[in-house]
Design a protein around this motif. Structure first.
Motif, mmCIF file in Angstrom:
data_model
loop_
_atom_site.group_PDB
_atom_site.id
_atom_site.type_symbol
_atom_site.label_atom_id
_atom_site.label_comp_id
_atom_site.label_asym_id
_atom_site.label_seq_id
_atom_site.Cartn_x
_atom_site.Cartn_y
_atom_site.Cartn_z
ATOM 1 N N GLY B 15 1.066 -1.484 -0.071
ATOM 2 C CA GLY B 15 0.175 -0.248 0.114
ATOM 3 C C GLY B 15 0.655 1.397 -0.302
ATOM 4 O O GLY B 15 1.763 1.374 -0.377
ATOM 5 N N ALA B 16 -0.007 2.594 0.150
ATOM 6 C CA ALA B 16 0.731 3.670 0.457
ATOM 7 C C ALA B 16 2.237 3.888 1.237
ATOM 8 O O ALA B 16 2.150 2.544 2.020
ATOM 9 C CB ALA B 16 -0.337 4.436 1.244
ATOM 10 N N SER B 17 2.647 4.564 0.936
ATOM 11 C CA SER B 17 4.407 4.449 1.626
ATOM 12 C C SER B 17 4.474 6.163 2.398
ATOM 13 O O SER B 17 3.469 6.977 1.668
ATOM 14 C CB SER B 17 5.690 4.430 1.315
ATOM 15 O OG SER B 17 6.283 4.951 0.265
ATOM 16 N N VAL B 18 4.670 6.454 3.921
ATOM 17 C CA VAL B 18 4.540 7.274 4.435
ATOM 18 C C VAL B 18 6.134 7.661 4.659
ATOM 19 O O VAL B 18 6.268 6.957 5.464
ATOM 20 C CB VAL B 18 3.870 7.624 5.277
ATOM 21 C CG1 VAL B 18 3.186 9.137 6.050
ATOM 22 C CG2 VAL B 18 2.110 6.894 4.723
ATOM 23 N N VAL B 19 6.481 9.188 4.546
ATOM 24 C CA VAL B 19 7.779 9.098 5.309
ATOM 25 C C VAL B 19 7.532 10.596 5.581
ATOM 26 O O VAL B 19 6.949 11.696 5.652
ATOM 27 C CB VAL B 19 8.537 10.159 3.997
ATOM 28 C CG1 VAL B 19 9.768 10.107 4.637
ATOM 29 C CG2 VAL B 19 8.929 8.884 3.320
ATOM 30 N N PHE B 20 7.192 10.334 6.870
ATOM 31 C CA PHE B 20 7.462 11.046 8.314
ATOM 32 C C PHE B 20 8.689 11.074 9.409
ATOM 33 O O PHE B 20 9.369 10.264 9.961
ATOM 34 C CB PHE B 20 6.310 10.603 9.326
ATOM 35 C CG PHE B 20 5.680 12.041 10.811
ATOM 36 C CD1 PHE B 20 5.495 13.032 10.043
ATOM 37 C CD2 PHE B 20 6.158 11.527 11.732
ATOM 38 C CE1 PHE B 20 5.324 13.667 11.834
ATOM 39 C CE2 PHE B 20 5.948 12.003 13.433
ATOM 40 C CZ PHE B 20 4.822 13.214 12.514
ATOM 41 N N ARG B 21 8.960 12.590 8.993
ATOM 42 C CA ARG B 21 10.963 12.806 9.968
ATOM 43 C C ARG B 21 11.850 11.697 9.335
ATOM 44 O O ARG B 21 12.681 11.233 10.446
ATOM 45 C CB ARG B 21 10.264 12.481 11.683
ATOM 46 C CG ARG B 21 9.091 12.978 12.623
ATOM 47 C CD ARG B 21 9.195 14.456 12.661
ATOM 48 N NE ARG B 21 8.730 15.283 13.457
ATOM 49 C CZ ARG B 21 8.182 16.242 12.873
ATOM 50 N NH1 ARG B 21 8.259 16.631 11.842
ATOM 51 N NH2 ARG B 21 7.044 16.658 13.731
ATOM 52 N N GLY B 22 11.529 11.703 8.337
ATOM 53 C CA GLY B 22 12.626 11.043 7.744
ATOM 54 C C GLY B 22 12.351 8.868 8.081
ATOM 55 O O GLY B 22 13.472 8.655 7.305
ATOM 56 N N GLU B 23 11.124 8.790 8.721
ATOM 57 C CA GLU B 23 11.567 7.262 8.351
ATOM 58 C C GLU B 23 10.631 7.252 7.664
ATOM 59 O O GLU B 23 9.205 7.851 7.117
ATOM 60 C CB GLU B 23 10.733 7.257 9.879
ATOM 61 C CG GLU B 23 12.031 7.292 10.775
ATOM 62 C CD GLU B 23 11.597 6.905 12.408
ATOM 63 O OE1 GLU B 23 9.977 6.624 12.598
ATOM 64 O OE2 GLU B 23 12.022 7.384 13.068
ATOM 65 N N THR B 24 10.931 5.484 6.627
ATOM 66 C CA THR B 24 9.968 4.806 5.918
ATOM 67 C C THR B 24 8.587 4.637 6.537
ATOM 68 O O THR B 24 9.126 3.194 7.606
ATOM 69 C CB THR B 24 10.306 4.993 4.773
ATOM 70 O OG1 THR B 24 11.164 6.420 3.982
ATOM 71 C CG2 THR B 24 9.165 4.471 3.444
#
Lengths: 389, 151
Positions: B15-24
């Motif tokens: 599914g979707a990949s999210v990048v938050f604070r440099g973390e995938t």
């Protein structure tokens, strides 16, 4: 011929299990056929408690995970919250944190050394190691008022600035410490009894360690130079000069050598941190999630209001999730935080190195003698409060 | 770290990949977990040989309610990846990854113990922290912090 095996309970009340670890051993004579670790006797539900605490209140819970390295736990936790808040911490605070984390590593390794050697019949190192550990406990006590549970780190910096007395005491300690490590080594490193009890015992090679998720000195003793202080530097570790000691055999003896050399390196780092200590603020006091300086509360009404808000309601990080790990004395200590934007975390997961490293126990003791079990448990360097949480 | 090869191979299961604070973070269907994890471990460019952590999350009252979260690390490349596998309340079962990373054994037992999520094909799925006769799964949001939950 009698082929019956004997079931033996090692622990939960046994001095060489370093806490409340129970291992059910299946013995054929003195040979271990199988081992079944039984954990959870010290489970206090810290992760559940954390879901009902503000982000600041959780700091005191982290002290109670790995109580031999409380400041490493403080550090791993506040770094995780700071990552979640996207908060920049002043350099002075980062230097002090690094110095404290390294002193804590020495204190933890000293306790490990003393008790581990004692388990294997060497009484003297315990007194030597605890002598130096007391000096470190005094430093922590002078700084924070507490020996085991300092809770000295805060989101955004420190609980208070350090003073000249702290710097002086760290210098005094590091001046003499390398000589003290030489003393421990004269007692053990070439000692034939020590070597025969530890060499070739509890071997895990690099591949086995990685498959089992084992980190820290256990992994490095098998020749893998993995240390988060080098691979993912935090708290200005990239500005200090230090080596990552590694072993070859991955046995109890190499774990001993790695930890001995790590103590020397930690003393070097702590010395560099206090010698190169930057001037400037010790907390990011201007940022919304950080407590204002105590001095400000006396004359600044907005500071008082902000302080009140942080105590009563806590900070509200943005929704999201972060994982941050540090190199604790025992390996990769990680915190995973899930936020929904509210003042309490939805989930706090601790990745305790002891819990994961302990999984290797069964592999290490199968087919060995009962007496080796004690050596192997000691060399894993577990803290049950961290295993059970 | 290029995740396109995974998408090409596993299609909509990734599914979707999210990048938050440099973390995938990558959301993955539970049917694909084991095959995907094997691919993540064995693909040269990814080489996630180290399962740092595995845990459950209860997102009550969201639906699907649970997530099993995997934190992967590559000793060779030094990169990290988070997998999130949504799990419904009615049928909280995920395939075990103990065959991919041995370390998953105790992590999955802990997740079963505290959340009641079952791991199919786990070699020894028992409680680990709590006593065997304990009732309930305390990290579920509807489990009371103290007392028996009655008003």
């Amino acid at each position: 011929m009698n082929t019956d095996t004997l079931s033996l309970n090692l622990g939960p009340q046994h001095p060489s299990t370093h806490g409340v670890l129970r291992v059910v051993l299946e013995l054929d004579g003195e040979t271990v056929i199988d081992a079944r670790p039984d954990i959870g006797f010290l489970h206090r539900g810290i992760e559940k408690l954390a879901e009902h605490r503000t982000y600041h209140q959780i700091i005191v819970l982290t002290d109670r995970l790995d109580y031999l390295a409380a400041l490493s736990n403080n550090l791993a936790y506040v770094l995780t919250v700071e990552k979640l808040m996207d908060l920049e911490v002043p350099r002075r605070a980062r230097y002090v944190r690094a110095a404290l984390a390294e002193l804590q590593r020495i204190a933890s390794h000293l306790f490990w050394l003393g008790t581990h050697a004692h388990d294997l019949g060497a009484m003297t190192p315990l007194f030597y190691a605890l002598r130096e550990r007391e000096a470190l406990m005094d430093i922590f006590e002078n700084l924070s008022g507490s020996r085991l549970t300092p809770s000295f780190l805060r989101v955004g910096g420190l609980a208070a600035d350090i003073d000249e007395r702290f710097v002086e005491s760290v210098r005094n300690f590091t001046d003499t410490f390398q000589g003290r490590v030489d003393e421990y080594e004269t007692l053990l490193t070439q000692n034939p009894i020590w070597r025969s009890r530890t060499k070739g015992v509890g071997v895990l090679d690099a591949g086995q360690c990685i498959r089992l998720g084992i980190s820290g000195p256990m992994l490095r003793s098998a020749g893998v130079p993995l240390d988060l202080r080098k691979t993912q530097p935090y708290s200005c570790y990239d500005e200090f000069h230090f080596e990552i000691p590694t072993g070859k055999a991955g046995d109890v003896y190499d774990r001993y050598l790695v930890r001995i050399r790590e103590m020397r390196e930690s003393a070097r780092i702590a010395r560099q941190a206090v010698d190169g200590l930057p001037e400037g603020p010790w907390t990011a006091a201007g940022s919304p999630p950080v407590f204002p300086a105590k001095e400000d509360l006396k004359h600044n009404i907005t500071a008082v209001i902000r302080h009140f808000g942080l105590v009563m309601e806590g900070m509200k990080p943005p929704p999201g999730e972060v994982y941050h790990a540090v190199e604790s004395p025992r390996g990769e200590l990680g915190f995973y935080l899930v936020s929904d934007g509210g003042p309490y975390p939805v989930r706090l997961k601790v990745r305790p190195p002891s819990f994961v490293n302990l999984q290797g126990l069964v592999k290490m003791v199968r087919g060995r003698l009962l007496a080796d079990v004690v050596a192997v448990i000691g060399a894993v360097d577990i803290v049950l409060a961290e295993v059970d949480r | 770290m290029n995740l396109d090869t995974l998408r090409a191979r596993f299609g909509p299961a990734v599914g979707a990949s999210v990048v938050f604070r440099g973390e995938t973070s990558l959301t993955v269907d539970r049917e694909a977990v084991v095959a995907l994890c094997e691919c993540l471990r064995d693909e040269e460019a990814l080489a996630f040989d180290f399962l740092a952590d595995l845990c459950g999350v209860d997102r009550h009252p969201a639906d699907p309610r649970f997530e099993v979260v995997y934190h992967l690390y590559s000793v060779r490349h030094g990169h990290r990846l988070r997998l999130r596998v949504p799990v419904g309340e009615a049928d909280p079962v995920v395939d075990s990854v103990t065959g991919v990373w041995e370390t998953a054994d105790w992590h999955e037992r802990e997740c079963f113990d505290l959340f009641g999520i079952r791991f199919r094909n786990h070699p020894d799925l028992r409680r680990i922290l709590l006593p065997d006769d304990f009732e309930g799964h305390p990290l579920r949001k509807d489990f009371p912090l103290e007392g028996d939950g009655r008003p």
